[in-house]
Design a protein around this motif. Structure first.
Motif, PDB file in Angstrom:
ATOM      1  N   VAL A  50      46.973  49.650  73.274  1.00  0.00           N
ATOM      2  CA  VAL A  50      47.492  50.769  74.055  1.00  0.00           C
ATOM      3  C   VAL A  50      46.363  51.654  74.547  1.00  0.00           C
ATOM      4  O   VAL A  50      46.215  51.903  75.746  1.00  0.00           O
ATOM      5  N   PHE A  51      45.561  52.127  73.615  1.00  0.00           N
ATOM      6  CA  PHE A  51      44.529  53.109  73.956  1.00  0.00           C
ATOM      7  C   PHE A  51      43.391  52.490  74.771  1.00  0.00           C
ATOM      8  O   PHE A  51      42.834  53.146  75.656  1.00  0.00           O
ATOM      9  N   GLY A  52      43.038  51.252  74.467  1.00  0.00           N
ATOM     10  CA  GLY A  52      41.979  50.594  75.222  1.00  0.00           C
ATOM     11  C   GLY A  52      42.289  50.466  76.702  1.00  0.00           C
ATOM     12  O   GLY A  52      41.490  50.885  77.554  1.00  0.00           O
ATOM     13  N   PRO A  53      43.463  49.916  77.068  1.00  0.00           N
ATOM     14  CA  PRO A  53      43.800  49.853  78.497  1.00  0.00           C
ATOM     15  C   PRO A  53      43.928  51.218  79.153  1.00  0.00           C
ATOM     16  O   PRO A  53      43.527  51.388  80.309  1.00  0.00           O
ATOM     17  N   LEU A  54      44.469  52.229  78.426  1.00  0.00           N
ATOM     18  CA  LEU A  54      44.609  53.558  79.029  1.00  0.00           C
ATOM     19  C   LEU A  54      43.253  54.201  79.298  1.00  0.00           C
ATOM     20  O   LEU A  54      42.994  54.705  80.404  1.00  0.00           O
ATOM     21  N   LEU A  55      42.368  54.185  78.312  1.00  0.00           N
ATOM     22  CA  LEU A  55      41.045  54.766  78.508  1.00  0.00           C
ATOM     23  C   LEU A  55      40.248  53.980  79.547  1.00  0.00           C
ATOM     24  O   LEU A  55      39.546  54.555  80.383  1.00  0.00           O
ATOM     25  N   GLY A  56      40.357  52.638  79.484  1.00  0.00           N
ATOM     26  CA  GLY A  56      39.645  51.826  80.457  1.00  0.00           C
ATOM     27  C   GLY A  56      40.138  52.026  81.874  1.00  0.00           C
ATOM     28  O   GLY A  56      39.340  52.123  82.818  1.00  0.00           O
ATOM     29  N   ALA A  57      41.466  52.113  82.040  1.00  0.00           N
ATOM     30  CA  ALA A  57      42.014  52.362  83.376  1.00  0.00           C
ATOM     31  C   ALA A  57      41.601  53.731  83.900  1.00  0.00           C
ATOM     32  O   ALA A  57      41.312  53.889  85.095  1.00  0.00           O
ATOM     33  N   SER A  58      41.559  54.739  83.011  1.00  0.00           N
ATOM     34  CA  SER A  58      41.093  56.067  83.437  1.00  0.00           C
ATOM     35  C   SER A  58      39.637  56.013  83.895  1.00  0.00           C
ATOM     36  O   SER A  58      39.268  56.613  84.921  1.00  0.00           O
ATOM     37  N   ALA A  59      38.798  55.265  83.141  1.00  0.00           N
ATOM     38  CA  ALA A  59      37.395  55.131  83.537  1.00  0.00           C
ATOM     39  C   ALA A  59      37.261  54.423  84.874  1.00  0.00           C
ATOM     40  O   ALA A  59      36.415  54.788  85.702  1.00  0.00           O
ATOM     41  N   VAL A  60      38.102  53.407  85.113  1.00  0.00           N
ATOM     42  CA  VAL A  60      38.042  52.674  86.389  1.00  0.00           C
ATOM     43  C   VAL A  60      38.470  53.565  87.546  1.00  0.00           C
ATOM     44  O   VAL A  60      37.824  53.593  88.601  1.00  0.00           O
ATOM     45  N   ILE A  61      39.566  54.317  87.372  1.00  0.00           N
ATOM     46  CA  ILE A  61      40.059  55.177  88.458  1.00  0.00           C
ATOM     47  C   ILE A  61      39.044  56.268  88.798  1.00  0.00           C
ATOM     48  O   ILE A  61      38.723  56.512  89.972  1.00  0.00           O
ATOM     49  N   ILE A  62      38.510  56.936  87.766  1.00  0.00           N
ATOM     50  CA  ILE A  62      37.502  57.971  88.016  1.00  0.00           C
ATOM     51  C   ILE A  62      36.252  57.367  88.637  1.00  0.00           C
ATOM     52  O   ILE A  62      35.644  57.949  89.549  1.00  0.00           O
ATOM     53  N   GLY A  63      35.870  56.195  88.160  1.00  0.00           N
ATOM     54  CA  GLY A  63      34.692  55.535  88.730  1.00  0.00           C
ATOM     55  C   GLY A  63      34.870  55.178  90.191  1.00  0.00           C
ATOM     56  O   GLY A  63      33.931  55.301  90.987  1.00  0.00           O
ATOM     57  N   ILE A  64      36.063  54.729  90.567  1.00  0.00           N
ATOM     58  CA  ILE A  64      36.315  54.408  91.976  1.00  0.00           C
ATOM     59  C   ILE A  64      36.232  55.675  92.833  1.00  0.00           C
ATOM     60  O   ILE A  64      35.678  55.651  93.944  1.00  0.00           O
ATOM     61  N   CYS A  65      36.766  56.784  92.319  1.00  0.00           N
ATOM     62  CA  CYS A  65      36.676  58.041  93.082  1.00  0.00           C
ATOM     63  C   CYS A  65      35.228  58.482  93.259  1.00  0.00           C
ATOM     64  O   CYS A  65      34.810  58.876  94.360  1.00  0.00           O
ATOM     65  N   VAL A  66      34.430  58.399  92.187  1.00  0.00           N
ATOM     66  CA  VAL A  66      33.018  58.764  92.282  1.00  0.00           C
ATOM     67  C   VAL A  66      32.287  57.827  93.228  1.00  0.00           C
ATOM     68  O   VAL A  66      31.443  58.245  94.032  1.00  0.00           O
TER      69      VAL A  66
END
Length: 575
Positions: A314-330
């Motif tokens: 649960v936590f791995g996909p959520l944290l990883g998806a957050s990192a991917v979304i923020i990374g795409i914005c940056v």
């Protein structure tokens, strides 16, 4: 009479041999002769295998040295050796590789007893999928190159159309070959197969080396033009042959048409995928080269293949998806600013701040995973596995690219002005990159050498036992059978829940690191190169020196992220 007298004692001895010990010296002699005979055959087989590997390795070394000499001469003395000469040499090597691959597909692999064994560890589905993805991008790259050269045929040579055309055939054939035969342990024509594989590896290495030098020239000319555009100039023409060092058609310009701009932009956008395709093909071909003549015993073959399931995470996909979304914005913010004349200082601060936040989280996750591996006390998998050995070598070797660039940046920033905000951010991200690469390598390598997890309760043994005792189970009533299954299920759930936190923690960490490595692969692959555009290290080391450092370290860093994804998925599946 004599025959009877001779036969009776022998028969008597034969009957007495069941109770009395036989002659020990005779048995020792027979075993020693058989052992000596078998060992001599095995020794000759090992010597022939080493001789074939040595000869094919020398062949690849000479081809690589010859091609490297051509490429180096093209860079440093472009009058004598031009890019067209290098393309002709590589086209000849591609044609030779095509002939061997076709011969292998139609001849060698179809011989009787040619492929008796297949390496289950080689050619994982995500590796072969990456080959197809990068092969498709490389085919589009060559198609854009052909279209771009066709539009400018009046100032281009015919070789610039012939070389990518042969490249498309080579990429298609090689991708098909690796998809269907990457697991083969060929048992016939050992030496010829080894030489063919090594020739193909050498060709891919030379294509990677040429791609790196061409990418260097792309970025260098683009940066030089940007510096010239800042000066007052009446007109500025974009060279169409900026990717061709040594080409004399520097004044040949792309016409102001949409199709030409599409070919030009598409060629530059897809260029990094070609370097990744060459590297991943080299790794798969090397595993095939190590598997030539290899015999795999039945107990080395796993009975069940691990499957990728998103259960209990649960936590791995959520944290990883957050990192991917923020990374795409940056990444999008940086790309918009970087396409301008001078990227703003604020966008560099945001870019490196993202790295400073993400890298410590990845390092902590890798350390937690390594600690869990130590707490498990699982036995190490000591079986011979060329794929795993190559994975370890590639992880350690590819990490040297990013680590080397980080150390060069640390020296330049400490020697210049480390108290500046941007310099301190770059310095911190360089130190964190080194630590993150080391901790992640330890976690992945430790996980790859662990034996596959078998849940308590031995569910597979229960199924086999039910299959063997099928006729006895039919005599049992439905109620008794249900009670037995319920007892087994309760014991399995109880024992599994006792250890499930370790399995879940490993899967959470592995999945989080997979997503983080994906975004760290996407950002430099699609053109975000702040290591050159910030200008700090470039002003310290000089224009040409820093370009050599970046363009040899950056492709290795990109390949490291992609290869880490495969290793982390393997750790996730086997947890």
């Amino acid at each position: 009479m004599v025959g009877n007298k001779v036969s009776r004692p022998c028969h008597h001895c034969k009957s007495r041999s069941a109770s009395a010990p036989t002659d020990a010296s005779k048995i020792h002699y027979e075993k020693f002769w058989l052992y000596r005979h078998c060992s001599s055959v095995q020794q000759r087989d090992r010597q022939a295998q080493k001789a074939g590997q040595l000869f094919s390795g020398l062949l690849a070394m000479n081809v690589v040295f010859l091609g490297s000499a051509f490429i180096s001469s093209m860079i440093f003395n472009h009058v004598a050796i031009t890019l067209g000469d290098v393309w002709i040499l590589l086209s000849i090597l591609k044609v030779l590789c095509l002939c061997w691959i076709i011969y292998y597909l139609l001849g060698t692999s179809r011989q009787p007893h040619a492929v008796l064994y297949r390496d289950s560890h080689a050619g994982a589905i995500w590796i072969r999928g990456s080959v197809l993805l990068f092969a498709g991008c490389s085919i589009l790259l060559n198609a854009f190159h052909i279209g771009y050269s066709t539009i400018l045929i009046h100032c281009k040579s015919r070789v610039e159309i012939l070389f990518p055309s042969i490249g498309i055939l080579f990429i298609c054939t090689q991708a098909y070959f690796l998809w269907h035969h990457s697991k083969d342990c060929i048992q016939v024509q050992h030496n010829f197969t080894r030489c063919g594989l090594m020739l193909t590896i050498a060709t891919n290495l030379l294509l990677w080396l040429l791609a790196v030098t061409n990418d260097t020239l792309h970025v260098e000319i683009e940066s030089q033009l940007r510096e010239v555009e800042q000066r007052p100039s009446p007109s500025l023409l974009l060279p169409c042959s900026s990717h061709a060092p040594g080409n004399e058609t520097i004044l040949c310009t792309c016409p102001d048409t949409t199709i030409c701009k599409v070919f030009q932009k598409g060629y530059i956008l897809l260029y990094p995928f070609n370097t990744e395709y060459c590297l991943i093909c080299c790794s798969m071909l090397y595993v095939m080269w190590k598997n030539v003549g290899r015999r795999i015993s039945h107990h080395h073959v796993p009975h069940t293949k691990p499957k990728f399931k998103l259960q209990g995470v649960v936590f791995g996909p959520l944290l990883g998806a957050s990192a991917v979304i923020i990374g795409i914005c940056v990444f999008m913010m940086y790309q918009i600013q970087a396409t301008g004349m001078v990227p703003s200082r604020q966008v560099f601060v945001i870019y490196y701040s993202y790295y400073i936040v993400l890298l410590p989280l990845m390092s902590v996750g890798a350390v937690i995973g390594t600690i869990i591996h130590a707490l498990e006390k699982k036995e190490l998998d000591t079986l011979k596995n060329p794929t795993r050995s190559l994975d370890v070598i590639l992880l350690m070797g590819a990490a040297l690219g990013q680590i080397g660039m980080s150390y060069f940046s640390i020296v330049a920033l400490v020697a210049s002005d480390p108290k500046d905000l941007l310099n301190s951010l770059i310095l911190s991200s360089s130190v964190l990159l080194i630590f993150q690469n080391i901790t992640q390598n330890v976690f992945i390598i430790d996980g790859l050498h662990r034996q596959r997890f078998t849940p308590p309760g031995k569910e597979e043994d229960i199924r086999e036992e039910h299959n063997r005792e099928g006729y006895d189970q039919r005599r049992m009533s439905v109620l008794e059978l249900g009670q037995e299954i319920r007892k087994a299920s309760l014991s399995y759930i109880h024992s599994y829940s006792h250890l499930s936190w370790k399995r879940r923690a490993l899967r959470e960490v592995s999945f989080f690191l997979v997503l983080c490595n994906i975004i760290l692969w996407v950002m430099p692959t699609f053109g975000a190169h702040p290591a050159f555009k910030n200008g700090l290290e470039r002003s310290f080391y000089g224009y040409s020196t820093w370009f050599v450092i970046v363009n040899f370290g950056l492709p290795l860093a990109v390949f490291y992220r992609m290869h880490s994804v495969g290793g982390l998925l393997e750790v996730y599946v086997t947890a």
